[in-house]
Scaffold this active site. Sequence first.
Site, PDB file in Angstrom:
ATOM      1  N   HIS A 247      17.701  12.588 -31.632  1.00 62.52           N
ATOM      2  CA  HIS A 247      16.896  12.606 -32.859  1.00 62.52           C
ATOM      3  C   HIS A 247      17.594  13.414 -33.959  1.00 62.52           C
ATOM      4  O   HIS A 247      17.565  13.052 -35.126  1.00 62.52           O
ATOM      5  CB  HIS A 247      15.505  13.191 -32.591  1.00 62.52           C
ATOM      6  CG  HIS A 247      14.698  12.360 -31.627  1.00 62.52           C
ATOM      7  ND1 HIS A 247      14.588  10.994 -31.744  1.00 62.52           N
ATOM      8  CD2 HIS A 247      13.969  12.700 -30.523  1.00 62.52           C
ATOM      9  CE1 HIS A 247      13.825  10.518 -30.753  1.00 62.52           C
ATOM     10  NE2 HIS A 247      13.444  11.543 -30.002  1.00 62.52           N
TER      11      HIS A 247
ATOM     12  N   ASP B  64      15.798   2.806 -34.159  1.00 58.93           N
ATOM     13  CA  ASP B  64      15.570   2.855 -32.713  1.00 58.93           C
ATOM     14  C   ASP B  64      16.860   3.197 -31.973  1.00 58.93           C
ATOM     15  O   ASP B  64      17.959   2.867 -32.428  1.00 58.93           O
ATOM     16  CB  ASP B  64      15.036   1.488 -32.262  1.00 58.93           C
ATOM     17  CG  ASP B  64      14.356   1.554 -30.901  1.00 58.93           C
ATOM     18  OD1 ASP B  64      14.187   2.671 -30.368  1.00 58.93           O
ATOM     19  OD2 ASP B  64      14.003   0.494 -30.365  1.00 58.93           O
TER      20      ASP B  64
ATOM     21  N   LEU C 181      15.171   5.649 -56.364  1.00 62.92           N
ATOM     22  CA  LEU C 181      14.757   5.094 -55.063  1.00 62.92           C
ATOM     23  C   LEU C 181      13.365   5.607 -54.662  1.00 62.92           C
ATOM     24  O   LEU C 181      13.099   6.805 -54.705  1.00 62.92           O
ATOM     25  CB  LEU C 181      15.772   5.514 -53.990  1.00 62.92           C
ATOM     26  CG  LEU C 181      15.398   5.157 -52.546  1.00 62.92           C
ATOM     27  CD1 LEU C 181      15.475   3.648 -52.309  1.00 62.92           C
ATOM     28  CD2 LEU C 181      16.295   5.888 -51.546  1.00 62.92           C
TER      29      LEU C 181
HETATM   30  C1  FPP Z   1      13.603   5.990 -31.988  1.00 63.94           C
HETATM   31  O1  FPP Z   1      14.462   6.372 -30.956  1.00 63.94           O
HETATM   32  C2  FPP Z   1      13.432   7.011 -32.974  1.00 63.94           C
HETATM   33  C3  FPP Z   1      12.299   7.713 -33.226  1.00 63.94           C
HETATM   34  C4  FPP Z   1      11.028   7.512 -32.509  1.00 63.94           C
HETATM   35  C5  FPP Z   1      12.264   8.730 -34.238  1.00 63.94           C
HETATM   36  C6  FPP Z   1      13.066   8.514 -35.469  1.00 63.94           C
HETATM   37  C7  FPP Z   1      13.145   9.777 -36.153  1.00 63.94           C
HETATM   38  C8  FPP Z   1      14.240  10.280 -36.752  1.00 63.94           C
HETATM   39  C9  FPP Z   1      15.545   9.612 -36.849  1.00 63.94           C
HETATM   40  C10 FPP Z   1      14.094  11.613 -37.294  1.00 63.94           C
HETATM   41  C11 FPP Z   1      13.780  11.938 -38.627  1.00 63.94           C
HETATM   42  C12 FPP Z   1      13.319  11.108 -39.691  1.00 63.94           C
HETATM   43  C13 FPP Z   1      13.242  11.545 -40.972  1.00 63.94           C
HETATM   44  C14 FPP Z   1      12.735  10.632 -42.013  1.00 63.94           C
HETATM   45  C15 FPP Z   1      13.660  12.894 -41.401  1.00 63.94           C
HETATM   46  P1  FPP Z   1      13.861   6.409 -29.498  1.00 63.94           P
HETATM   47  O2  FPP Z   1      13.548   7.813 -29.171  1.00 63.94           O
HETATM   48  O3  FPP Z   1      12.725   5.447 -29.411  1.00 63.94           O
HETATM   49  O4  FPP Z   1      15.089   5.904 -28.693  1.00 63.94           O
HETATM   50  P2  FPP Z   1      15.057   5.137 -27.299  1.00 63.94           P
HETATM   51  O5  FPP Z   1      14.306   3.860 -27.544  1.00 63.94           O
HETATM   52  O6  FPP Z   1      16.502   4.915 -27.034  1.00 63.94           O
HETATM   53  O7  FPP Z   1      14.413   6.047 -26.306  1.00 63.94           O
END
Ligand code: FPP
Length: 246
Positions: free
Chosen positions: A41, A24, A135
């Site tokens: 991201h 997050d 893994l």
């Molecule tokens: C949360 O940050 C993150 C996500 C919803 C997406 C997580 C995805 C990745 C890190 C990308 C790729 C993953 C793989 C496995 C290749 P947020 O957008 O909710 O952040 P915020 O709460 O600060 O708005």
Amino acid sequence: MEYKQLIHKLDKERMPKHIAIIMDGNGRWADLHKTKRVNGHKEGVKTVRSIVETAVEIGLPYLTVYAFSTENWRRSNTEVSYLLKLIVDSLVKEIDELIKNNVNIRFIGSKEELAKNYHKKVLETCQKSWINTGLHLNVAMNYGGRRELVDAFNLIIEDIQSGKITSKIDDELLSNYLYTAKMPDPDLIIRTSGEERLSNFLIWQSAYSEFWFTKTMWPDFSREEFIRSILDFQNRKRRYGSRGEN
Ligand code: FPP
């Protein structure tokens, strides 16, 4: 302390079998750096890579990362399309390296909202790694804990009606109908960015999990902090409802 030194401090007798991570804070990281959310991201993917490398290095058997939830469709179309593409593109880009490192990767979640060809691409790519014995990396994609339970109940009803299930339903039977069938429950769940909740992640499997919450935003989550979370986990007493260590 350097993370190599931290790795030496790990107690090999008390290693977690399964760590699950709620990644997050990509959006807030982007805000702090005065850049677009999508860049958060993009940075987040680099962290996924370094944490997977570390998990391989310490011989972790299972790692589950929450990439996209059943609730994430509520974000803007631009962000949803970007995330979907980023996730599959990262998989395709990294698959050879993952295979070389004996990683067995699968996507867990619901197929329902995903386009057929998206799902096909993911499956074809992941399948190449399924003979691997190192893994086990689960990418929770279009995942929701309630959806997972509802899917399981519906499959169980089908199997009762067809006569495949004749016994009463117990914990073990239900667990075997989840996306995580045959996998150990997570010993440790990490959530970055300062939020302290489960957000529909592994709600059945987390019954006895330990939690590690950190204010660090996911793009800044380091190998060092990952190892520190495991060291902290190793100092905890897990009672599973009893009085002593089980
Ligand atoms: C949360 O940050 C993150 C996500 C919803 C997406 C997580 C995805 C990745 C890190 C990308 C790729 C993953 C793989 C496995 C290749 P947020 O957008 O909710 O952040 P915020 O709460 O600060 O708005």
